[in-house]
Write a protein that holds these residues in place. Structure first.
Motif, PDB file in Angstrom:
ATOM      1  N   ARG A  25       0.839  -1.210   0.000  1.00 45.31           N
ATOM      2  CA  ARG A  25       0.000   0.000   0.000  1.00 45.31           C
ATOM      3  C   ARG A  25       0.872   1.257   0.000  1.00 45.31           C
ATOM      4  NH1 ARG A  25      -5.375   1.318   2.024  1.00 45.31           N
ATOM      5  NH2 ARG A  25      -5.404   3.515   2.597  1.00 45.31           N
ATOM      6  N   ARG A  26       1.921   1.251   0.795  1.00 37.77           N
ATOM      7  CA  ARG A  26       2.840   2.394   0.876  1.00 37.77           C
ATOM      8  C   ARG A  26       3.497   2.643  -0.494  1.00 37.77           C
ATOM      9  NH1 ARG A  26       2.429   6.283   3.618  1.00 37.77           N
ATOM     10  NH2 ARG A  26       3.210   7.525   1.953  1.00 37.77           N
ATOM     11  N   ARG A  27       3.906   1.570  -1.169  1.00 39.18           N
ATOM     12  CA  ARG A  27       4.550   1.701  -2.484  1.00 39.18           C
ATOM     13  C   ARG A  27       3.579   2.308  -3.497  1.00 39.18           C
ATOM     14  NH1 ARG A  27       6.038  -3.427  -3.503  1.00 39.18           N
ATOM     15  NH2 ARG A  27       4.291  -3.890  -4.851  1.00 39.18           N
ATOM     16  N   MET A  31       3.825   6.183  -5.334  1.00 41.97           N
ATOM     17  CA  MET A  31       3.765   6.435  -6.782  1.00 41.97           C
ATOM     18  C   MET A  31       2.821   7.585  -7.110  1.00 41.97           C
ATOM     19  SD  MET A  31       3.506   2.726  -8.542  1.00 41.97           S
ATOM     20  CE  MET A  31       4.558   1.374  -8.115  1.00 41.97           C
ATOM     21  N   GLY A  32       2.092   8.073  -6.121  1.00 39.68           N
ATOM     22  CA  GLY A  32       1.147   9.157  -6.352  1.00 39.68           C
ATOM     23  C   GLY A  32      -0.263   8.678  -6.615  1.00 39.68           C
ATOM     24  N   ILE A  33      -0.483   7.382  -6.432  1.00 35.57           N
ATOM     25  CA  ILE A  33      -1.817   6.824  -6.648  1.00 35.57           C
ATOM     26  C   ILE A  33      -2.567   6.872  -5.319  1.00 35.57           C
ATOM     27  CG2 ILE A  33      -3.131   4.799  -7.366  1.00 35.57           C
ATOM     28  CD1 ILE A  33      -0.666   4.003  -9.046  1.00 35.57           C
ATOM     29  N   THR A  34      -3.422   7.886  -5.190  1.00 39.09           N
ATOM     30  CA  THR A  34      -4.187   8.087  -3.967  1.00 39.09           C
ATOM     31  C   THR A  34      -5.649   8.335  -4.336  1.00 39.09           C
ATOM     32  OG1 THR A  34      -3.633  10.431  -4.014  1.00 39.09           O
ATOM     33  CG2 THR A  34      -2.245   9.029  -2.653  1.00 39.09           C
ATOM     34  N   LYS A  35      -6.508   8.343  -3.338  1.00 45.19           N
ATOM     35  CA  LYS A  35      -7.937   8.547  -3.556  1.00 45.19           C
ATOM     36  C   LYS A  35      -8.191   9.851  -4.320  1.00 45.19           C
ATOM     37  CE  LYS A  35     -12.273   8.813  -1.064  1.00 45.19           C
ATOM     38  NZ  LYS A  35     -12.919   8.799   0.241  1.00 45.19           N
ATOM     39  N   VAL A  53       0.613   2.795 -16.810  1.00 45.02           N
ATOM     40  CA  VAL A  53      -0.387   3.825 -16.576  1.00 45.02           C
ATOM     41  C   VAL A  53       0.273   5.204 -16.525  1.00 45.02           C
ATOM     42  CG1 VAL A  53      -1.898   2.267 -15.289  1.00 45.02           C
ATOM     43  CG2 VAL A  53      -0.216   3.629 -14.055  1.00 45.02           C
ATOM     44  N   THR A  54      -0.553   6.235 -16.678  1.00 44.22           N
ATOM     45  CA  THR A  54      -0.107   7.608 -16.468  1.00 44.22           C
ATOM     46  C   THR A  54      -0.872   8.161 -15.272  1.00 44.22           C
ATOM     47  OG1 THR A  54       0.325   7.923 -18.820  1.00 44.22           O
ATOM     48  CG2 THR A  54       0.099   9.912 -17.482  1.00 44.22           C
ATOM     49  N   VAL A  55      -0.120   8.680 -14.303  1.00 45.85           N
ATOM     50  CA  VAL A  55      -0.688   9.248 -13.085  1.00 45.85           C
ATOM     51  C   VAL A  55       0.004  10.583 -12.826  1.00 45.85           C
ATOM     52  CG1 VAL A  55      -1.020   8.919 -10.603  1.00 45.85           C
ATOM     53  CG2 VAL A  55      -1.019   6.944 -12.115  1.00 45.85           C
ATOM     54  N   ARG A  56      -0.788  11.647 -12.718  1.00 49.49           N
ATOM     55  CA  ARG A  56      -0.239  12.973 -12.427  1.00 49.49           C
ATOM     56  C   ARG A  56       0.872  13.374 -13.400  1.00 49.49           C
ATOM     57  NH1 ARG A  56      -1.529  14.229  -6.598  1.00 49.49           N
ATOM     58  NH2 ARG A  56      -2.433  12.341  -5.781  1.00 49.49           N
ATOM     59  N   GLY A  57       0.745  12.937 -14.651  1.00 48.96           N
ATOM     60  CA  GLY A  57       1.733  13.279 -15.668  1.00 48.96           C
ATOM     61  C   GLY A  57       2.948  12.363 -15.716  1.00 48.96           C
ATOM     62  N   TYR A  58       3.010  11.361 -14.862  1.00 50.66           N
ATOM     63  CA  TYR A  58       4.129  10.425 -14.840  1.00 50.66           C
ATOM     64  C   TYR A  58       3.702   9.079 -15.397  1.00 50.66           C
ATOM     65  CZ  TYR A  58       6.401  13.743 -11.730  1.00 50.66           C
ATOM     66  OH  TYR A  58       6.961  14.874 -11.201  1.00 50.66           O
ATOM     67  N   GLU A  59       4.576   8.453 -16.173  1.00 50.08           N
ATOM     68  CA  GLU A  59       4.311   7.115 -16.697  1.00 50.08           C
ATOM     69  C   GLU A  59       4.883   6.098 -15.720  1.00 50.08           C
ATOM     70  OE1 GLU A  59       5.734   6.813 -20.709  1.00 50.08           O
ATOM     71  OE2 GLU A  59       4.554   8.523 -21.345  1.00 50.08           O
ATOM     72  N   ALA A  65      -0.968  -7.662  -9.701  1.00 46.87           N
ATOM     73  CA  ALA A  65      -1.486  -7.852  -8.344  1.00 46.87           C
ATOM     74  C   ALA A  65      -1.716  -6.506  -7.653  1.00 46.87           C
ATOM     75  CB  ALA A  65      -0.522  -8.704  -7.529  1.00 46.87           C
ATOM     76  N   ASP A  66      -0.796  -5.551  -7.864  1.00 49.16           N
ATOM     77  CA  ASP A  66      -0.950  -4.227  -7.256  1.00 49.16           C
ATOM     78  C   ASP A  66      -2.148  -3.500  -7.853  1.00 49.16           C
ATOM     79  OD1 ASP A  66       1.326  -4.871  -5.868  1.00 49.16           O
ATOM     80  OD2 ASP A  66       2.614  -3.379  -6.826  1.00 49.16           O
TER      81      ASP A  66
END
Length: 73
Positions: A25-27, A31-35, A53-59, A65-66
């Protein structure tokens, strides 16, 4: 509710909840993957692992599993 693992390539989803706990969960959170964050699924490897995936402009690359621990809408 479905998980990020089930989102088709080329689609965007909003994170609603993170399942699991501890270092995994911490990892994911590091990565910036939050609610409330939007995640765009770029590509899935032929065997389904990893998911890019792209999250907040980052690939980023996620393990299958994650991705299954990330509840999306």
């Amino acid at each position: 509710m479905k998980t990020l693992r089930e989102v088709p390539v080329g689609q965007r989803a909003t994170v609603k909840r993170l399942d699991g706990d501890g270092p995994v969960r911490r990892r994911i959170m590091d990565m910036g993957i939050t609610k409330g964050v939007d995640v765009y699924v770029q590509k899935v490897a032929p065997l389904g692992d990893p998911i890019e995936v792209t999250v907040r402009g980052y690939e980023l690359s996620l393990r299958k599993a994650d991705a299954g621990m990330i509840q999306v809408e």
